[in-house]
Design an enzyme around this catalytic site. Sequence first.
Site, PDB file in Angstrom:
ATOM      1  N   HIS A   1       0.800  -1.231   0.000  1.00 13.05           N
ATOM      2  CA  HIS A   1       0.000   0.000   0.000  1.00 13.05           C
ATOM      3  C   HIS A   1       0.829   1.276   0.000  1.00 13.05           C
ATOM      4  O   HIS A   1       0.272   2.369  -0.040  1.00 13.05           O
ATOM      5  CB  HIS A   1      -0.924   0.018   1.224  1.00 13.05           C
ATOM      6  CG  HIS A   1      -0.185   0.232   2.520  1.00 13.05           C
ATOM      7  ND1 HIS A   1       0.550  -0.745   3.117  1.00 13.05           N
ATOM      8  CD2 HIS A   1      -0.066   1.323   3.309  1.00 13.05           C
ATOM      9  CE1 HIS A   1       1.096  -0.281   4.238  1.00 13.05           C
ATOM     10  NE2 HIS A   1       0.739   0.982   4.367  1.00 13.05           N
TER      11      HIS A   1
HETATM   12  C1  UD1 Z   1      -1.466   5.087   6.774  1.00 14.30           C
HETATM   13  C2  UD1 Z   1      -0.061   5.404   7.301  1.00 14.30           C
HETATM   14  C3  UD1 Z   1       0.864   4.254   7.003  1.00 14.30           C
HETATM   15  C4  UD1 Z   1       0.295   2.957   7.546  1.00 14.30           C
HETATM   16  C5  UD1 Z   1      -1.119   2.743   7.008  1.00 14.30           C
HETATM   17  C6  UD1 Z   1      -1.732   1.490   7.612  1.00 14.30           C
HETATM   18  C7  UD1 Z   1       0.534   7.802   7.237  1.00 14.30           C
HETATM   19  C8  UD1 Z   1       1.398   8.811   6.581  1.00 14.30           C
HETATM   20  N1  UD1 Z   1       0.493   6.582   6.652  1.00 14.30           N
HETATM   21  O1  UD1 Z   1      -1.342   4.944   5.372  1.00 14.30           O
HETATM   22  O2  UD1 Z   1       2.107   4.491   7.632  1.00 14.30           O
HETATM   23  O3  UD1 Z   1       1.125   1.883   7.141  1.00 14.30           O
HETATM   24  O4  UD1 Z   1      -1.926   3.883   7.359  1.00 14.30           O
HETATM   25  O5  UD1 Z   1      -2.863   1.091   6.903  1.00 14.30           O
HETATM   26  O6  UD1 Z   1      -0.069   8.097   8.236  1.00 14.30           O
HETATM   27  N2  UD1 Z   1      -8.703   5.386   2.726  1.00 14.30           N
HETATM   28  C9  UD1 Z   1      -9.970   4.884   2.687  1.00 14.30           C
HETATM   29  N3  UD1 Z   1     -10.558   4.524   3.865  1.00 14.30           N
HETATM   30  C10 UD1 Z   1      -9.933   4.649   5.060  1.00 14.30           C
HETATM   31  C11 UD1 Z   1      -8.630   5.170   5.085  1.00 14.30           C
HETATM   32  C12 UD1 Z   1      -8.022   5.524   3.920  1.00 14.30           C
HETATM   33  O7  UD1 Z   1     -10.593   4.764   1.643  1.00 14.30           O
HETATM   34  O8  UD1 Z   1     -10.524   4.280   6.087  1.00 14.30           O
HETATM   35  C13 UD1 Z   1      -8.035   5.726   1.458  1.00 14.30           C
HETATM   36  C14 UD1 Z   1      -8.221   7.146   1.070  1.00 14.30           C
HETATM   37  O9  UD1 Z   1      -8.303   7.224  -0.315  1.00 14.30           O
HETATM   38  C15 UD1 Z   1      -6.935   7.796   1.503  1.00 14.30           C
HETATM   39  C16 UD1 Z   1      -5.939   6.670   1.296  1.00 14.30           C
HETATM   40  O10 UD1 Z   1      -6.654   5.479   1.574  1.00 14.30           O
HETATM   41  O11 UD1 Z   1      -6.634   8.933   0.798  1.00 14.30           O
HETATM   42  C17 UD1 Z   1      -4.738   6.723   2.169  1.00 14.30           C
HETATM   43  O12 UD1 Z   1      -5.115   6.808   3.539  1.00 14.30           O
HETATM   44  P1  UD1 Z   1      -4.148   7.539   4.585  1.00 14.30           P
HETATM   45  O13 UD1 Z   1      -4.703   7.496   5.955  1.00 14.30           O
HETATM   46  O14 UD1 Z   1      -3.747   8.882   4.059  1.00 14.30           O
HETATM   47  O15 UD1 Z   1      -2.825   6.690   4.551  1.00 14.30           O
HETATM   48  P2  UD1 Z   1      -2.588   5.124   4.419  1.00 14.30           P
HETATM   49  O16 UD1 Z   1      -2.102   4.860   3.041  1.00 14.30           O
HETATM   50  O17 UD1 Z   1      -3.745   4.345   4.920  1.00 14.30           O
END
Ligand code: UD1
Length: 379
Positions: free
Chosen positions: A215
Site C-alpha cells: 500500500h
Molecule cells: C497510513 C499510514 C501508514 C500505515 C497505514 C496502515 C501515514 C502517513 N500513513 O497509510 O504508515 O502503514 O496507514 O494502513 O499516516 N482510505 C480509505 N478509507 C480509510 C482510510 C483511507 O478509503 O478508512 C483511502 C483514502 O483514499 C486515503 C488513502 O486510503 O486517501 C490513504 O489513507 P491515509 O490514511 O492517508 O494513509 P494510508 O495509506 O492508509
Amino acid sequence: MRLIDTGGVGPRVLLVVGARPNFVKVAPVAHALRRRDEVETALLHTGQHYNRNLSDVFLDQLDLPPPDFHLGVGSGSHAEQTAGVLTGTECVLREHPFDAVLVAGDVNSTLAAALAAAKLGVAVIHLEAGLRSGDWSMPEEINRVLTDRLSDLLLCPSADAVDNLVAEGIPQERVTVVGNTMIDSLFRLEAAATQRGAIERLGLSFGEFVLVTLHRPMLVDDIQLLNATLNALSSVGRTLPVVFPVHPRTRARLGAQGLSEGCVQLVDPLDYLDFVCVMRGARLVITDSGGVQEETSALGVPCLTYRTSTERPITVTAGTNRLVGLDPPTLREACEEVLSHPPPLERPRIPLWDGAAGDRAAGAIAGFLPRRLAHAKGL
Ligand code: UD1
C-alpha cells in the site's frame, strides 16, 4: 465499557489512535493500564482510518471501547490530515485536563497529536519509539523522528531502537525498552483467529499460498512499477495461489488504471482476526507494511519486504524477514528461492516480543507519571 472515569483522582492519560496499526499496538497498553487501576485513561480516535474494516472492526476485535473522543479527520493531503488532528487534539486537551498523551507508531495522527500535546505542556509518551529507516522520503520517517523529539517517555520495541535515540542525543533517562505490543495482540488473539476459517473461506489451504499486502505510495503511486509488480506476482501465482487483500489506496490505483491482476486473487481488506488467520497459514508473505514484518517474524512465517529500507532491522537479523528492494525481477527470484526451501520449523524468539510488552509499558507509564506531576508542581 468506557475507559474514562471522570470521577477519579489518578493521573490521566489520553490514548490516541487513528490508523489500522495503532489499534493493534495501543490495545495491550490500554488493557494493562486498566488492570493496574492507578492511571485513568480515555481513548481519542482521530478518524484517519474510517472504513469499517480498517477501523471499527479492529476496535471490536481488540476489545477496545468506543472512543471517548472522535475527531473524524478522514483522508486528505498530509498537511490537511496532520492539521485536522493537530487542531482537534488541541481542542480536546484544552477542554479536558490530561497529564499525558500516548501516541503510537509513525502515522500522521501520531505526530499531529504529539505536537498538540507538547505545545500545551502535556507530557508525550511515544509507543514504538526509536525505529529508523534512514529514508527521509518516507512520511513515516519524518513522523517518527519528530515524534521522538517531542516525547518525554519513549517506549522502545527493541534494543536497537534505544541505540538510535541515544545516537540522536535523546536523554537516556527518557528511554526504556518494553518490547513489542503488536505481538501481545497477536499472541492473545491467535487462537481465536485460527478458529475463523478465513483460509478455507478464501478457497486456500494451510501452508500452500502466498499472502501479499502492498500500500505504500512509493510503489502504488508509480503505475509502471505497480503493473510490473503485479506481473511478477502473477508469475508466482502460477506456482502457488497468491491472495492480496487490497488497501483502499491500492484499490483506487488499480481501478483507475484498469491493471490486470492475472493469477493473483484480489480481495477486500481483511479484518484483524481474519488477517492473522491468513498470515499464520501462509507459506510466504510479501509486504511493504511495517507491522507485517514483525508479525510474520513472531509467527515464523517467511517474509519478503518489498521496499528499499526497513526501520525494523531486527526482523531481518533475528526474524524471518528479507529486504528485497523495489524490483519486480528480484522479487520473483526471491519468491522462487523461498518456495524452494522447506518452511522454518520453529518460531524465532526476539527478546521482549513475548506477549507481555503492554504490561511493561503500563509499568513504565505508571512510574513516569508521578515523577512528571511532581516535576510540574516544582517538587
Ligand atoms: C497510513 C499510514 C501508514 C500505515 C497505514 C496502515 C501515514 C502517513 N500513513 O497509510 O504508515 O502503514 O496507514 O494502513 O499516516 N482510505 C480509505 N478509507 C480509510 C482510510 C483511507 O478509503 O478508512 C483511502 C483514502 O483514499 C486515503 C488513502 O486510503 O486517501 C490513504 O489513507 P491515509 O490514511 O492517508 O494513509 P494510508 O495509506 O492508509
